[in-house]
Scaffold this active site. Structure first.
Site, short mmCIF file in Angstrom:
data_model
loop_
_atom_site.label_atom_id
_atom_site.label_comp_id
_atom_site.label_asym_id
_atom_site.label_seq_id
_atom_site.Cartn_x
_atom_site.Cartn_y
_atom_site.Cartn_z
N ARG A 9 40.46 -75.88 6.26
CA ARG A 9 39.34 -76.12 5.34
C ARG A 9 39.74 -75.85 3.89
NH1 ARG A 9 33.90 -73.49 6.79
NH2 ARG A 9 35.19 -71.65 7.05
N LYS A 34 28.61 -77.12 10.24
CA LYS A 34 27.25 -76.94 9.73
C LYS A 34 27.17 -77.29 8.25
CE LYS A 34 27.17 -72.53 10.81
NZ LYS A 34 28.52 -72.37 11.40
N ARG A 77 20.70 -65.79 12.36
CA ARG A 77 21.90 -65.53 13.15
C ARG A 77 21.69 -64.40 14.14
NH1 ARG A 77 26.01 -67.62 9.20
NH2 ARG A 77 28.01 -67.31 10.17
N ARG A 109 34.70 -63.49 13.95
CA ARG A 109 33.47 -64.26 13.68
C ARG A 109 32.98 -64.95 14.95
NH1 ARG A 109 35.74 -67.59 8.82
NH2 ARG A 109 33.89 -68.88 9.09
N ARG A 145 38.87 -69.83 1.86
CA ARG A 145 38.03 -68.64 1.98
C ARG A 145 38.82 -67.45 2.51
NH1 ARG A 145 32.61 -70.76 4.88
NH2 ARG A 145 32.97 -68.81 6.05
P1 AP5 Z 1 32.31 -76.56 7.94
O1 AP5 Z 1 31.34 -77.64 7.74
O2 AP5 Z 1 32.76 -75.76 6.75
O3 AP5 Z 1 31.84 -75.61 9.14
P2 AP5 Z 1 30.72 -74.51 9.19
O4 AP5 Z 1 30.07 -74.60 10.52
O5 AP5 Z 1 29.84 -74.56 7.99
O6 AP5 Z 1 31.67 -73.24 9.16
P3 AP5 Z 1 31.59 -71.86 8.41
O7 AP5 Z 1 32.94 -71.22 8.61
O8 AP5 Z 1 31.09 -71.97 7.01
O9 AP5 Z 1 30.53 -71.13 9.27
P4 AP5 Z 1 30.23 -69.68 9.37
O10 AP5 Z 1 28.92 -69.70 10.04
O11 AP5 Z 1 31.27 -68.83 10.04
O12 AP5 Z 1 30.28 -69.17 7.83
P5 AP5 Z 1 29.17 -68.76 6.80
O13 AP5 Z 1 29.63 -69.16 5.46
O14 AP5 Z 1 27.83 -69.17 7.26
O15 AP5 Z 1 33.60 -77.21 8.66
C1 AP5 Z 1 34.77 -76.43 8.91
C2 AP5 Z 1 36.01 -77.32 8.71
O16 AP5 Z 1 36.02 -78.33 9.72
C3 AP5 Z 1 36.02 -78.06 7.35
O17 AP5 Z 1 37.32 -78.12 6.86
C4 AP5 Z 1 35.50 -79.47 7.71
O18 AP5 Z 1 36.05 -80.46 6.85
C5 AP5 Z 1 36.02 -79.62 9.14
N1 AP5 Z 1 35.18 -80.47 9.96
C6 AP5 Z 1 33.82 -80.55 9.98
N2 AP5 Z 1 33.40 -81.44 10.88
C7 AP5 Z 1 34.53 -81.93 11.47
C8 AP5 Z 1 34.75 -82.90 12.48
N3 AP5 Z 1 33.74 -83.53 13.10
N4 AP5 Z 1 36.03 -83.17 12.84
C9 AP5 Z 1 37.08 -82.52 12.24
N5 AP5 Z 1 36.93 -81.61 11.25
C10 AP5 Z 1 35.66 -81.31 10.88
O19 AP5 Z 1 29.21 -67.16 6.93
C11 AP5 Z 1 30.31 -66.41 6.47
C12 AP5 Z 1 30.00 -64.93 6.62
O20 AP5 Z 1 28.84 -64.57 5.85
C13 AP5 Z 1 29.65 -64.47 8.04
O21 AP5 Z 1 30.82 -64.17 8.81
C14 AP5 Z 1 28.82 -63.21 7.77
O22 AP5 Z 1 29.64 -62.12 7.44
C15 AP5 Z 1 28.03 -63.62 6.53
N6 AP5 Z 1 26.74 -64.27 6.85
C16 AP5 Z 1 26.35 -65.54 6.55
N7 AP5 Z 1 25.11 -65.79 7.00
C17 AP5 Z 1 24.69 -64.64 7.60
C18 AP5 Z 1 23.50 -64.27 8.28
N8 AP5 Z 1 22.47 -65.13 8.45
N9 AP5 Z 1 23.43 -63.02 8.79
C19 AP5 Z 1 24.43 -62.13 8.63
N10 AP5 Z 1 25.60 -62.41 8.01
C20 AP5 Z 1 25.72 -63.66 7.50
#
Ligand code: AP5
Length: 214
Positions: free
Chosen positions: A127, A13, A88, A170, A159
């Protein structure tokens, strides 16, 4: 364009949102990035969020809804935004509907990046994120330009919630709390499914096509 990016942790994402925002000239609104910034700044909100984030649980709805409402009211979001990681939960989606309706706006598309669970752990544990630019790399699939350094020589960060046991939690939260939003948006005709497996450029192309840009 008012867009939402959905998908499990590590689906890509953030990676694809960075590309799309550069292409469309709209801001990326990542609740994960906003919560990490609050945690780094040591604010009350950041300390509260950390209790949940460090164990892979969702932060309470009222905390993130307030953050998003404030952010998308900013002038740079008038022409649209990509919401990355929000909503979410069904309660967050319903609040977003109310916030947008009050502003006379509505979502154009909800993109669901689909990636099977077995690919997630490898993606997340590989990552690395640029300390200054926030650029997302992967040590194998999207390697940084220098060993352990990003563009301009910036430091690369990992992270604290990217440990395997936290990633599993997660994924469980995603299945229980966020997956129901697929039906929520499908019934409203907003859901665009995009295969998140494959080369980054191919996924960007598929995504642009799904939202009618390419
Ligand atoms: P990346 O692009 O970083 O993936 P992502 O989907 O953004 O993953 P996240 O881990 O950031 O998602 P998340 O939803 O768990 O975390 P968030 O920060 O929102 O890609 C991942 C890796 O894969 C990278 O190394 C990339 O290079 C690689 N990659 C990408 N595409 C690829 C491909 N096609 N092929 C190979 N490799 C590839 O949330 C973190 C925490 O915050 C949550 O757990 C929660 O506690 C809190 N939080 C955030 N938002 C909310 C909300 N709305 N409500 C409640 N809690 C929340």
């Amino acid at each position: 364009m008012d867009l939402v990016f959905m998908g499990p942790p590590g689906a890509g994402k953030g990676t694809q949102a960075q590309r799309l925002c550069a292409r469309l000239g709209v801001p990326q609104v990542s609740t994960g990035d906003m919560l990490r910034a609050a945690r780094k700044a040591g604010t009350e909100l950041g300390r509260k969020a950390d209790e949940y984030m460090s164990t892979g649980r969702l932060v309470p709805d009222e905390v993130v809804i307030g953050l998003v409402a404030e952010r998308i009211a900013q002038p740079d979001a008038r022409g649209g935004y990509v919401l990355d990681g929000f909503p979410r939960t069904v309660a967050q989606a319903e609040s977003l509907d109310r916030i947008l309706a009050a502003a006379g706006r509505q979502l154009d598309h909800v993109v669901l990046l689909e990636v099977p669970d077995e690919l997630i752990v490898e993606r997340i544990t590989g990552r690395r994120t640029g300390e200054t630019t926030g650029r997302i790399y992967h040590i194998k699939y999207d390697p940084p330009p220098f060993p352990n350094r990003g563009e301009g020589g910036e430091r690369l960060l990992t992270r604290s919630d990217d440990r395997e046991e936290v990633v599993r939690q997660r994924l469980a939260e995603y299945a229980a709390m966020t997956a129901p939003l697929v039906a929520y948006y499908a019934t409203r005709g907003l859901l665009r499914r995009v295969d998140g497996v494959g080369a980054l450029d191919d996924i960007t192309t598929a995504l642009l096509r799904a939202i009618g840009v390419a």
